[in-house]
Design an enzyme around this catalytic site. Sequence first.
Site, short mmCIF file in Angstrom:
data_model
loop_
_atom_site.label_atom_id
_atom_site.label_comp_id
_atom_site.label_asym_id
_atom_site.label_seq_id
_atom_site.Cartn_x
_atom_site.Cartn_y
_atom_site.Cartn_z
N ARG A 45 16.21 -31.76 66.14
CA ARG A 45 16.04 -33.15 65.74
C ARG A 45 15.23 -33.17 64.44
NH1 ARG A 45 17.95 -36.25 69.76
NH2 ARG A 45 17.87 -35.47 71.90
N ALA A 46 15.14 -34.35 63.83
CA ALA A 46 14.47 -34.45 62.53
C ALA A 46 13.03 -33.97 62.61
CB ALA A 46 14.51 -35.91 62.06
N ASP B 229 6.61 -28.47 56.66
CA ASP B 229 7.62 -27.51 57.11
C ASP B 229 7.47 -26.25 56.25
OD1 ASP B 229 9.68 -26.52 58.59
OD2 ASP B 229 11.25 -27.69 57.61
N LYS C 252 12.87 -30.26 49.10
CA LYS C 252 11.85 -29.36 49.62
C LYS C 252 11.56 -28.23 48.65
CE LYS C 252 12.26 -29.95 54.63
NZ LYS C 252 12.59 -29.29 55.91
N THR D 216 20.78 -33.38 62.44
CA THR D 216 22.17 -33.40 62.92
C THR D 216 22.25 -33.86 64.36
OG1 THR D 216 22.77 -31.62 61.40
CG2 THR D 216 24.23 -32.00 63.27
#
Length: 492
Positions: A191-192, A252, A284, A199
């Site tokens: 998940r996000a 991230d 990113k 997705t």
Amino acid sequence: MRLEATTIDIGTSRPLVLLNTVDADELGAHPLDRVRIAWDGATTTGIVKRTDELVEAGTVGVTEPLDHVHGDVEVTLAGTPPSVRCVRKKLDDVELERKELERIVRDIHENRLSDVELSAFVSAVYANGLSLAETKNLTEAMSGVGQRLQWDASIVADKHSIGGVAGNCVTPIMVAIVAEAGVTMPKSSSRAVTSPAGTADVMEVVSDVEFSIEEIERIVDETNGCLVWGGGVDLSPVDDEIIRAENPLSIDPEGLLMASVLSKKRSAGSSHVVIDIPYGEGAKVESLVAARELADDFKRVGDYLEMDIHCAITHGTDPIGRGVGPVLEARDVLAVLEGDGPESLRLKSLRLAEMLLEHCGVDASATEILESGRALERFRSIVAAQGGDPDVESADLDPGEESTTIRADRAGIASRVDNRQLSDLARRAGAPRDSGAGLVVHRTVGDEVEAGDRLYTIHAETRAKLEEAMSFADQLEPIRVRSKADALVERR
């Protein structure tokens, strides 16, 4: 200390032990200390939460992960897990050995680390990075925990994007094309993390995404592919815990990113993987040099794990589709499969699908499969196998009813579109938790704009969230409009 155990539901997946303040003082237990609970010859460990109200003196409350604990129990103080010392080393920018990383992974998996300690590990990696050796060892340790999928096919295709580009939902289109070409493609997705939709979030708009391993095997056997949430089948489960810690910080870090992606792919049984690395201002990865370095690192870690990795370095300065958010991105996906939809999403999906088919040694045309309608039919069969409506169409998908459109206050050219600002704005509107929340982007870089033209539309499911997003939008300029002369200077 002898206490009576009872299960307490406080809406957490953490192994918390609730002690009345009186009992906690007698035991000498402070918040986030660990206690060992012994009963009927068994023992387990939990993290202390002190309370005056939730449990009475003489009773110990345990949360859902510890609901197997019952009856009369013995509660004693437990020591700090050795992995906490390893986390401190990483905070001091000391390179960790294989066994130290294995210890951290094991303790995360067994819920021995508190949220604070897990966040400290994520923050240490964010601040100090991981060496290539650390990334290899962490990826191997993470993929060694949890379940593994195994397939009869000698080639199992997969794809992943590192994210950072709004509306970049090419995966469902790719899976439909590649599966129709005869290649096994069991796609599990997260998940996000920092985006308005992963997705799995997008696919959940049209079908279920949580399945057991047996159910996934059935779906793939029927359709040659699937689009499921990896967290539903215990594939590299430590990755899901790390993502949970990353979410509030919206970070991230690269080392954890590579370990996350490749541990999931290895656990899913993937042999040939294309990884999309978008780069550019607002993505990113902001430079081509950094994108190439990341691609090289992915390849090195993949070689170490005996996986065939191919990286696609793509431009990430513009949104790919027009929708940003689960429903809006699902609508774009279906529109492309139906023969319409955003051209940028169609072209990128085809490019990556062609690359993956070639990487797998399959002689098939992604363009022909899409334009003939075969990809749409394959997608519908996957939706049906996953419990959704196979007749769903893009026109059936409506975003949140609360909306407002931001318009240009001058004429000129759209000189810059900031993916990060678009994503932040969509999240402020409620995405991905509110599936109908997000943005529709009406202009892209290079478009001529007249005063009053639409730039983007915000959708939300509640008026309060729309107003919050509108207030946030006042502080941003996600689509920059400049005069032709100024835009030319910017490009230089």
